[in-house]
Write a protein that holds these residues in place. Structure first.
Motif, PDB file in Angstrom:
ATOM      1  N   ASP A 157       0.829  -1.203   0.000  1.00  0.00           N
ATOM      2  CA  ASP A 157       0.000   0.000   0.000  1.00  0.00           C
ATOM      3  C   ASP A 157       0.868   1.260   0.000  1.00  0.00           C
ATOM      4  OD1 ASP A 157      -2.597   1.394   0.349  1.00  0.00           O
ATOM      5  OD2 ASP A 157      -1.683   1.958   2.268  1.00  0.00           O
ATOM      6  N   ALA A 158       1.909   1.266   0.814  1.00  0.00           N
ATOM      7  CA  ALA A 158       2.816   2.421   0.850  1.00  0.00           C
ATOM      8  C   ALA A 158       3.506   2.611  -0.498  1.00  0.00           C
ATOM      9  CB  ALA A 158       3.845   2.246   1.965  1.00  0.00           C
ATOM     10  N   ALA A 159       3.917   1.506  -1.129  1.00  0.00           N
ATOM     11  CA  ALA A 159       4.560   1.599  -2.439  1.00  0.00           C
ATOM     12  C   ALA A 159       3.598   2.153  -3.485  1.00  0.00           C
ATOM     13  CB  ALA A 159       5.069   0.221  -2.864  1.00  0.00           C
ATOM     14  N   LEU A 160       2.354   1.756  -3.408  1.00  0.00           N
ATOM     15  CA  LEU A 160       1.352   2.265  -4.341  1.00  0.00           C
ATOM     16  C   LEU A 160       1.121   3.765  -4.135  1.00  0.00           C
ATOM     17  CD1 LEU A 160      -0.803   1.635  -6.503  1.00  0.00           C
ATOM     18  CD2 LEU A 160      -2.393   1.237  -4.618  1.00  0.00           C
ATOM     19  N   VAL A 161       1.036   4.190  -2.884  1.00  0.00           N
ATOM     20  CA  VAL A 161       0.768   5.606  -2.604  1.00  0.00           C
ATOM     21  C   VAL A 161       1.926   6.491  -3.050  1.00  0.00           C
ATOM     22  CG1 VAL A 161       0.422   7.278  -0.742  1.00  0.00           C
ATOM     23  CG2 VAL A 161      -0.881   5.177  -0.767  1.00  0.00           C
ATOM     24  N   VAL A 162       3.164   6.094  -2.768  1.00  0.00           N
ATOM     25  CA  VAL A 162       4.288   6.952  -3.177  1.00  0.00           C
ATOM     26  C   VAL A 162       4.397   7.043  -4.692  1.00  0.00           C
ATOM     27  CG1 VAL A 162       5.601   6.674  -1.052  1.00  0.00           C
ATOM     28  CG2 VAL A 162       6.051   5.143  -2.967  1.00  0.00           C
ATOM     29  N   ARG A 163       3.946   6.020  -5.381  1.00  0.00           N
ATOM     30  CA  ARG A 163       3.944   6.092  -6.845  1.00  0.00           C
ATOM     31  C   ARG A 163       2.771   6.926  -7.353  1.00  0.00           C
ATOM     32  NH1 ARG A 163       6.870   1.732  -5.833  1.00  0.00           N
ATOM     33  NH2 ARG A 163       8.475   1.089  -7.298  1.00  0.00           N
ATOM     34  N   LEU A 164       1.628   6.819  -6.697  1.00  0.00           N
ATOM     35  CA  LEU A 164       0.459   7.595  -7.137  1.00  0.00           C
ATOM     36  C   LEU A 164       0.657   9.098  -6.967  1.00  0.00           C
ATOM     37  CD1 LEU A 164      -2.574   5.482  -5.888  1.00  0.00           C
ATOM     38  CD2 LEU A 164      -1.864   5.886  -8.230  1.00  0.00           C
ATOM     39  N   VAL A 165       1.374   9.504  -5.941  1.00  0.00           N
ATOM     40  CA  VAL A 165       1.616  10.933  -5.743  1.00  0.00           C
ATOM     41  C   VAL A 165       2.864  11.397  -6.487  1.00  0.00           C
ATOM     42  CG1 VAL A 165       0.390  11.058  -3.561  1.00  0.00           C
ATOM     43  CG2 VAL A 165       2.841  10.642  -3.568  1.00  0.00           C
ATOM     44  N   ARG A 166       3.493  10.491  -7.212  1.00  0.00           N
ATOM     45  CA  ARG A 166       4.641  10.785  -8.067  1.00  0.00           C
ATOM     46  C   ARG A 166       5.823  11.379  -7.317  1.00  0.00           C
ATOM     47  NH1 ARG A 166       1.558  13.141 -13.370  1.00  0.00           N
ATOM     48  NH2 ARG A 166       0.411  11.248 -13.810  1.00  0.00           N
ATOM     49  N   MET A 167       6.129  10.778  -6.170  1.00  0.00           N
ATOM     50  CA  MET A 167       7.358  11.168  -5.475  1.00  0.00           C
ATOM     51  C   MET A 167       8.540  10.697  -6.297  1.00  0.00           C
ATOM     52  SD  MET A 167       6.706  10.466  -1.434  1.00  0.00           S
ATOM     53  CE  MET A 167       8.266  11.166  -0.951  1.00  0.00           C
ATOM     54  N   ARG A 168       9.605  11.467  -6.277  1.00  0.00           N
ATOM     55  CA  ARG A 168      10.801  11.078  -7.021  1.00  0.00           C
ATOM     56  C   ARG A 168      11.431   9.846  -6.395  1.00  0.00           C
ATOM     57  NH1 ARG A 168      13.887  16.760  -8.071  1.00  0.00           N
ATOM     58  NH2 ARG A 168      12.346  17.587  -9.524  1.00  0.00           N
ATOM     59  N   PRO A 169      11.883   8.902  -7.225  1.00  0.00           N
ATOM     60  CA  PRO A 169      12.557   7.726  -6.680  1.00  0.00           C
ATOM     61  C   PRO A 169      13.830   8.124  -5.947  1.00  0.00           C
ATOM     62  CG  PRO A 169      11.979   7.382  -8.987  1.00  0.00           C
ATOM     63  CD  PRO A 169      11.718   8.822  -8.669  1.00  0.00           C
ATOM     64  N   GLY A 170      14.134   7.391  -4.914  1.00  0.00           N
ATOM     65  CA  GLY A 170      15.343   7.664  -4.158  1.00  0.00           C
ATOM     66  C   GLY A 170      15.179   7.342  -2.681  1.00  0.00           C
ATOM     67  N   PRO A 171      16.144   7.766  -1.909  1.00  0.00           N
ATOM     68  CA  PRO A 171      16.121   7.422  -0.487  1.00  0.00           C
ATOM     69  C   PRO A 171      14.959   8.070   0.273  1.00  0.00           C
ATOM     70  CG  PRO A 171      18.220   8.477  -1.083  1.00  0.00           C
ATOM     71  CD  PRO A 171      17.382   8.434  -2.297  1.00  0.00           C
ATOM     72  N   LEU A 172      14.531   9.270  -0.146  1.00  0.00           N
ATOM     73  CA  LEU A 172      13.415   9.912   0.543  1.00  0.00           C
ATOM     74  C   LEU A 172      12.130   9.124   0.347  1.00  0.00           C
ATOM     75  CD1 LEU A 172      12.302  12.299   2.171  1.00  0.00           C
ATOM     76  CD2 LEU A 172      11.860  13.441  -0.016  1.00  0.00           C
TER      77      LEU A 172
END
Length: 137
Positions: A49-64
């Motif tokens: 679920d967390a992986a889906l949300v960070v992708r849906l809000v288009r956070m930049r890939p990386g350590p953050l």
């Protein structure tokens, strides 16, 4: 304009991660109380679920993004364990789960969480954090 959009996007992402983590924790507690088991494998669902949300809000890939996903998963794990202990204890004391959550102290909750989670449960919880780290990066 772009410097103002990035903090707003991060605030939206943080809010959605908080909301979905608490939602997953609530579903986890409901499922665990229905089957009368810990259901620690739900940590993997929280990570997905967390992986889906960070992708849906288009956070930049990386350590953050990876750390935000791990933090959201850890929050879901902590909230679910707190809710499970409170619901289990409240059942025997005649309290509703949310009433028991407010009366439960951190030391007693930590003791009961340690008693309730065995080695297999701890492995599932750790696997959820690892999956969150790799799925969210």
């Amino acid at each position: 304009m772009p410097p103002q959009r990035r903090p707003a996007r991060f605030a939206v992402a943080a809010g959605l991660l908080l909301l979905t983590s608490l939602g997953i924790a609530a579903a986890w507690v409901l499922l665990a109380m229905a089957v009368d088991r810990q259901c620690s494998w739900m940590a993997l669902v929280a990570a997905a679920d967390a992986a889906l949300v960070v992708r849906l809000v288009r956070m930049r890939p990386g350590p953050l993004r990876a750390s935000c996903g791990m933090l959201a998963t850890a929050l879901a794990i902590a909230a679910a364990n707190w809710g499970l202990v409170a619901a289990w204890l409240g059942r025997y004391m005649g309290l509703l789960p949310w009433e028991s959550m407010l009366k439960l102290g951190p030391e007693f909750a930590w003791l009961l969480v340690q008693q309730a989670n065995g080695a297999a449960d701890l492995a599932w919880l750790a696997a959820g954090l690892v999956v969150a780290a790799f799925a969210c990066r």
